[in-house]
Enzyme design. Structure first.
Site, PDB file in Angstrom:
ATOM      1  N   LYS A 104       0.819  -1.304   0.031  1.00 47.26           N
ATOM      2  CA  LYS A 104      -0.032  -0.001   0.000  1.00 47.26           C
ATOM      3  C   LYS A 104       0.784   1.249  -0.078  1.00 47.26           C
ATOM      4  O   LYS A 104       2.090   1.274   0.543  1.00 47.26           O
ATOM      5  CB  LYS A 104      -0.686   0.024   1.326  1.00 47.26           C
ATOM      6  CG  LYS A 104      -2.147   0.952   1.232  1.00 47.26           C
ATOM      7  CD  LYS A 104      -3.222   0.134   0.289  1.00 47.26           C
ATOM      8  CE  LYS A 104      -4.458   0.870   0.254  1.00 47.26           C
ATOM      9  NZ  LYS A 104      -5.625   0.024   0.100  1.00 47.26           N
ATOM     10  N   ASP A 127      -6.587   4.090  -4.827  1.00 50.28           N
ATOM     11  CA  ASP A 127      -7.368   4.045  -3.527  1.00 50.28           C
ATOM     12  C   ASP A 127      -7.978   5.354  -3.330  1.00 50.28           C
ATOM     13  O   ASP A 127      -8.563   6.151  -4.214  1.00 50.28           O
ATOM     14  CB  ASP A 127      -6.283   3.648  -2.411  1.00 50.28           C
ATOM     15  CG  ASP A 127      -6.650   3.137  -1.148  1.00 50.28           C
ATOM     16  OD1 ASP A 127      -7.040   1.823  -1.195  1.00 50.28           O
ATOM     17  OD2 ASP A 127      -6.683   3.765  -0.248  1.00 50.28           O
TER      18      ASP A 127
HETATM   19  N1  GLU Z   1      -7.031   0.137  -3.309  1.00 57.75           N
HETATM   20  C1  GLU Z   1      -7.910  -1.033  -3.378  1.00 57.75           C
HETATM   21  C2  GLU Z   1      -8.141  -1.884  -1.956  1.00 57.75           C
HETATM   22  O1  GLU Z   1      -7.894  -1.384  -1.083  1.00 57.75           O
HETATM   23  C3  GLU Z   1      -7.441  -2.025  -4.710  1.00 57.75           C
HETATM   24  C4  GLU Z   1      -6.161  -2.403  -4.751  1.00 57.75           C
HETATM   25  C5  GLU Z   1      -5.691  -2.903  -6.040  1.00 57.75           C
HETATM   26  O2  GLU Z   1      -6.604  -3.082  -7.067  1.00 57.75           O
HETATM   27  O3  GLU Z   1      -4.513  -3.224  -5.932  1.00 57.75           O
HETATM   28  O4  GLU Z   1      -8.285  -3.051  -2.163  1.00 57.75           O
END
Ligand code: GLU
Length: 424
Positions: A115, A155
């Site tokens: 993240k 995100d």
């Molecule tokens: N940000 C999204 C989540 O928290 C998607 C993450 C992604 O697609 O890698 O799941």
């Protein structure tokens, strides 16, 4: 509510990093996971902290700070979004990367968790400033990401355009076209059909499954949605298409409520042109947080962390809570809701649709061969329902809530991968 002295004495710890560590401990204890495995999983493998200068439109230079956390890569490259938000902290990014590991594990994706976050408020910046922030951040983290290392995605307050700029920056730095370095891109440069709706769509699949399993009618079932960003909007749209009544919606400006049901498309139009509060056929809730306490069938927290805590969990009346956001419930809230018989579909299952279609996007990038939207949605449906069934079966086996069950499934996967690789 019975008076509990402890509630007044002990403030709840809402640090998301501590919360995810606690969730790991709780699930690990149920399956008797060895302590060294727990110790590995309670910390991210790698965390990068960056600061980078960005030229503002008025010619001044502002220094931005950001992070990228890679939790565990036993199952494959790390994967997870990048958030732009003024309240981003290192602990939050670490926690979110850990939830990503467990999210990928629940669905069975060949990824670990990652993240990223940049401390900024995109609402205060022009499009060109946001572009330079995005490119500056990607340049700063480029050494540790890559299609087979760590793959970012959208995100909170980031979108496909931002992913496009970041992919371009990375590709230019490497001198080769690298669409697989990031997902959630615009379609024209390697994005996947269905990706932008995937988080909401996946969440809706889990809600419909939960209603069915509880023997509840879909038609006219009521729903309240906190947060009207990408996920919240799609959930509202698809649930009302399915025949449910969306009676309340909120965003960062306030909350609206109508017992007859809101016209979701109209609310969306107001959101895009002025504010959801300009929608006429409804009541404006004086205290937007009361949306969480409405007497509805389904409650969807689709905004940020820690919105249902020890303070308000007792007042939640929904029969199903589907966590479209990451980390909206604290462990104390989980316990209270479980005792009240409320089904909580945990974030790592309820919002796993986003990363699932991100995985499809990455696979399509690797093959340079693209699927139709029907194909994507069909595959998403299959993976979400399989995951949902696995999670409910494990929950029944151990008589535990769905979060603990989802964690157990993932912990086993990651531990098995670590054994297979000879790490433990
Ligand atoms: N940000 C999204 C989540 O928290 C998607 C993450 C992604 O697609 O890698 O799941």
């Amino acid at each position: 509510m019975p008076f509990d002295k402890n509630q007044l004495l002990v403030e709840e710890d809402t640090n998301p990093y501590h919360i995810v560590q606690r969730q790991i401990d709780q699930a690990a204890e149920i399956i008797g996971l060895e302590q060294h495995v727990i110790n590995i999983l309670k910390k991210p493998k790698r965390v990068l902290s960056v600061s980078f200068p960005v030229k503002m439109d008025d010619g001044s230079i502002k220094v931005f700070e950001g992070y990228r956390s890679q939790h565990n890569d036993a199952l494959g490259p790390t994967k997870g979004g990048i958030r732009f938000h003024p309240d981003v902290t290192l602990d939050e990014v670490k926690a979110l990367s850990m939830w990503m590991t467990f999210k990928c594990g629940v669905v069975g994706l060949p990824y670990g968790g990652g993240k990223g976050g940049v401390i900024c408020d995109p609402r205060q910046h022009s499009k060109s400033e946001i572009e330079r922030i995005s490119r500056g951040y990607m340049e700063a983290i480029a050494d540790i990401v890559g299609p087979d290392r760590d793959i970012p995605a959208p995100d909170v307050y980031t979108n496909s355009q931002i992913m496009g700029w970041m992919m371009d920056t990375y590709s230019r730095m490497k001198g080769v076209f690298q669409p697989g370095v990031i997902t959630g891109k615009p379609l024209i440069i390697g994005g996947s059909k269905g990706r932008s709706e995937a988080t909401g769509r996946g969440c809706v699949y889990t809600i419909l499954q939960a209603l069915q399993m509880k023997g509840m009618e879909i038609k006219n079932a009521t729903v309240a949605i906190q947060g009207f960003g990408n996920a919240g909007q799609i959930v509202a749209e698809l649930l009302s298409e399915a025949g449910m009544k969306v009676v309340a919606i909120s965003d960062s400006t306030g909350a609206i409520f109508s017992p007859q049901g809101l016209d979701v498309n109209l609310v969306k139009q107001y959101k895009n042109t002025s504010s959801i509060l300009d929608y006429h056929h409804c009541n404006i809730m004086e205290n937007p947080e009361e949306l969480l306490e409405l007497d509805v069938d389904v409650l969807v927290p689709a905004a940020l962390e820690n919105v249902i805590t020890k303070k308000n969990a007792e007042y939640v009346k929904a029969k199903i809570v589907a966590e479209a956001a990451n980390g909206p419930l604290t462990p104390a809230a989980d316990e209270i809701l479980f005792k009240k018989g409320i089904t909580v579909i945990p974030d790592i299952l309820a919002n796993a649709g986003g990363v699932t279609v991100s995985y499809f996007e990455w696979v399509q990038n690797m093959m340079s061969f693209y699927w139709s939207e029907e194909e994507v949605n069909q595959k998403l449906h299959t993976m979400m329902i399989n995951a949902y069934e696995k999670v409910t079966a494990t929950a029944n086996d151990y008589a535990i809530d769905l979060r603990k069950s989802a964690f157990i499934i993932s912990l086993k996967q990651v531990a098995e991968a670590m054994v297979a690789r000879g790490w433990i």
